[in-house]
Scaffold this motif. Structure first.
Motif, PDB file in Angstrom:
ATOM      1  N   UNK A 295       0.836  -1.220   0.000  1.00  0.00           N
ATOM      2  CA  UNK A 295       0.000   0.000   0.000  1.00  0.00           C
ATOM      3  C   UNK A 295       0.862   1.258   0.000  1.00  0.00           C
ATOM      4  N   UNK A 296       2.091   1.143   0.557  1.00  0.00           N
ATOM      5  CA  UNK A 296       2.935   2.334   0.610  1.00  0.00           C
ATOM      6  C   UNK A 296       3.315   2.820  -0.786  1.00  0.00           C
ATOM      7  N   UNK A 297       3.128   1.955  -1.797  1.00  0.00           N
ATOM      8  CA  UNK A 297       3.404   2.373  -3.183  1.00  0.00           C
ATOM      9  C   UNK A 297       2.139   2.747  -3.931  1.00  0.00           C
ATOM     10  N   UNK A 298       1.004   2.747  -3.230  1.00  0.00           N
ATOM     11  CA  UNK A 298      -0.244   3.105  -3.897  1.00  0.00           C
ATOM     12  C   UNK A 298      -0.469   4.609  -3.850  1.00  0.00           C
ATOM     13  N   UNK A 299      -1.461   5.040  -4.618  1.00  0.00           N
ATOM     14  CA  UNK A 299      -1.825   6.452  -4.596  1.00  0.00           C
ATOM     15  C   UNK A 299      -3.125   6.625  -3.827  1.00  0.00           C
TER      16      UNK A 299
END
Lengths: 279, 287
Positions: free
Chosen positions: B37-41
């Protein structure tokens, strides 16, 4: 008795100060919870009464204290039983030195040291992404286990490291099966330590805030309820709640200690009389 | 014999399976989820599963991040030093100056009782103590030490650190006490017979032998302080922040990807600290 060195008195005084430091604030709020109806959150006391305790029992005044207490209690018991069973099984497993046990061990240590908000956030995200309902008895229960199981397991390690294996060997020599040995020899010997694991399991769960924050769903547990109260309640009712929950914790410890004491007593009575006869 | 060996591994894993399953579902997968999730927008309304570095760019590009991480490390270091000093002294008194085991256990239990009551309650119980009209200020004024209430007693770095020390010193006392109890008393006698002073015995015999306990206590205290967000919120009156607060703020604003990115950086920091500390102690041998 030889006389005490001077360092004894210095360190003794330090210890007393430490106890005062530990207990002082709790005593402060215990006293303040007996404020009169006009009293506020600080000294001086404006009269002495049980007003704020009665206030606690009135539903609309402070939110759903009793509902959240019931949920925390139920969850605590659930976590307690699971922690005891899983920790004993885990403790027995690690005695077997199975292949790959080091990996599992470091996973347990990670679980112990990982900041609790990460567990809360992660479990909350997984449940919501999978479309599973977030509830204190599912996601909340699992998140709390990541905190109670490492403690339970570490206690089991300490117990089994001090365990005299010759008792088991004696049982096996007498022809007992593995299951019989476990049931009649190992478990009775470790039983008092299991009380300790149970006490840890229950109280760690009962008081757990961060790991339940994002995983309890729409029904609050008691720590979450208290947390909510601290932001919007400005009367000593919150001190009354603090005093009651502290008293409740003391009762729980008392019950556990009494259980251990009576178990030891019964054991002493039924134990061997070797060495107690006439010499 | 071969069959017996396999049997041992199989039974071991069977017995360990509930533990393993819980840790996989509620620790490993959630952490993996945070990393993903840390790479999601994120938009204002939802999170979008699309790969992007933007959370990390924002995190490392903001001066707030560095200040907050600095603050977190500052809290951890000061609290560590205080709990170590107090914890070691208390454990030393219990282990070496209290003579009977009954008294040792009784005094030790006395120290652990506050640990069983709610952390949040223990925190708010400092407020009537440290506040403007609190007990501490009244005592200081009536003793003539100050003329007006000290403002820095509550809602300051001082109160945050005080609450941390109050909450976590026990985590230092227990492991140190545990290792001290296992020190062979004849080693200390030998040191005295060899002509060592009390201080020399302390620094050359007792402290080195207590190192494992000190390390385990350090691991507890440092990780608890670094991950905390409740104490900092309450005791600083939201005046200062640490990483936990940063994450919690993002969560409150439903900015999960951004919270996750901060969480990943915190996780890496904590694991690095633990990795370094574990070099000093074989934790499995100490149980």
């Amino acid at each position: 008795m030889e006389s005490r060195p001077r360092s004894f008195y210095v360190l003794g005084a330090f210890f007393v100060l430490f106890l005062l430091f530990l207990y002082g604030p709790t005593f402060t709020i215990a006293i303040l919870s007996f404020q009169g109806p006009q009293g506020g959150l600080t000294f001086p006391m404006r009269g002495v009464s049980l007003h704020w305790f009665f206030d606690l029992f009135e539903q609309q005044a402070v939110g759903d204290i009793w509902g959240s207490f019931r949920r925390s209690f139920a969850l605590g018991l659930l976590v307690m039983v699971t922690t005891v069973v899983v920790s004993v099984a885990g403790g027995l497993a690690f005695r077997k030195r199975f292949a790959g046990n080091a990996v599992l061990f470091y996973l347990v240590i990670t679980s112990l040291v990982i900041p609790s908000i990460l567990v809360s956030l992660g479990v909350g995200l997984i449940f919501s992404q999978l479309g599973l309902p977030i509830h204190w008895a599912s996601s909340g229960f699992g998140s709390q286990l990541t905190w109670t199981l490492p403690f339970g397991l570490l206690i089991m390690f300490a117990v089994f490291n001090r365990f005299d294996k010759s008792f088991e060997e004696a049982a096996r020599d007498q022809g007992a099966t593995n299951w019989q040995t476990l049931q009649h020899v190992v478990l009775p010997i470790i039983a008092p330590s299991l009380i300790g694991v149970a006490l840890f399991g229950f109280t760690l769960s009962y008081d757990e805030f961060a790991r339940t924050l994002l995983t309890a769903g729409s029904y609050n547990t008691l720590p979450l309820e208290i947390y909510g109260m601290t932001t919007n309640v400005t009367t000593p009712v919150i001190f009354a709640l603090g005093t009651l929950t502290t008293a409740f914790s003391l009762v729980i410890i008392g019950v556990f200690l009494l259980t251990v004491w009576s178990m030891n007593k019964r054991r002493a009575k039924q134990g061997s009389d070797a060495g107690k006869g006439m010499v | 014999m071969r069959a017996g060996e396999n049997n041992r591994h199989l039974t071991g894993w069977l017995l360990a399976s509930p533990l393993t399953l819980v840790l996989i579902f509620f620790l490993v997968l959630p952490i993996a989820m945070i990393v993903v999730v840390s790479f999601w927008k994120a938009t204002e309304f939802s999170i979008i599963p699309a790969f992007s570095w933007e959370n990390y760019d924002f995190l490392f590009g903001s001066p707030v991040t560095y200040r907050v991480f600095g603050n977190t490390i500052k809290y951890a270091l000061i609290v560590w030093a205080c709990t170590l000093l107090i914890g070691f002294t208390v454990a030393y008194f219990l282990a070496f100056h209290v003579r009977t085991q009954t008294w040792q256990i009784a005094l030790f239990l006395l120290c652990t009782i506050p640990f069983w009551t709610s952390n949040i309650i223990r925190m708010i119980s400092w407020i009537p103590f440290l506040g403007r009209n609190g007990l501490a200020n009244s005592a200081l004024i009536s003793a003539g030490i100050t003329d007006e209430p000290l403002e820095w007693l509550l809602y300051s770095d001082f109160s945050v650190i005080l609450a941390f020390v109050h909450l976590y010193t026990l985590f230092m006392v227990v492991p140190i006490f545990n290792t001290m109890m296992r020190i062979d008393k004849s080693l200390i006698e030998a040191a005295y017979d060899g002509g060592a002073s009390g201080f020399q015995t302390l620094t050359n015999v007792i402290i080195p032998l207590c190192k494992p306990g000190i390390m385990i206590g350090t691991i507890f205290v440092v990780t608890l302080v670094m991950g905390d967000f409740v104490t900092v919120r309450f005791m600083s009156g939201s005046q200062s922040a640490n990483v936990g607060r940063l994450i919690q703020n993002d969560i409150a604003l439903l900015q999960y990807p951004s919270a996750s990115a901060t969480a990943v950086v915190l996780l890496i920091t904590v694991l690095m600290v633990i990795g370094i500390l574990l070099r000093f102690v074989d934790i499995r041998k100490e149980l």
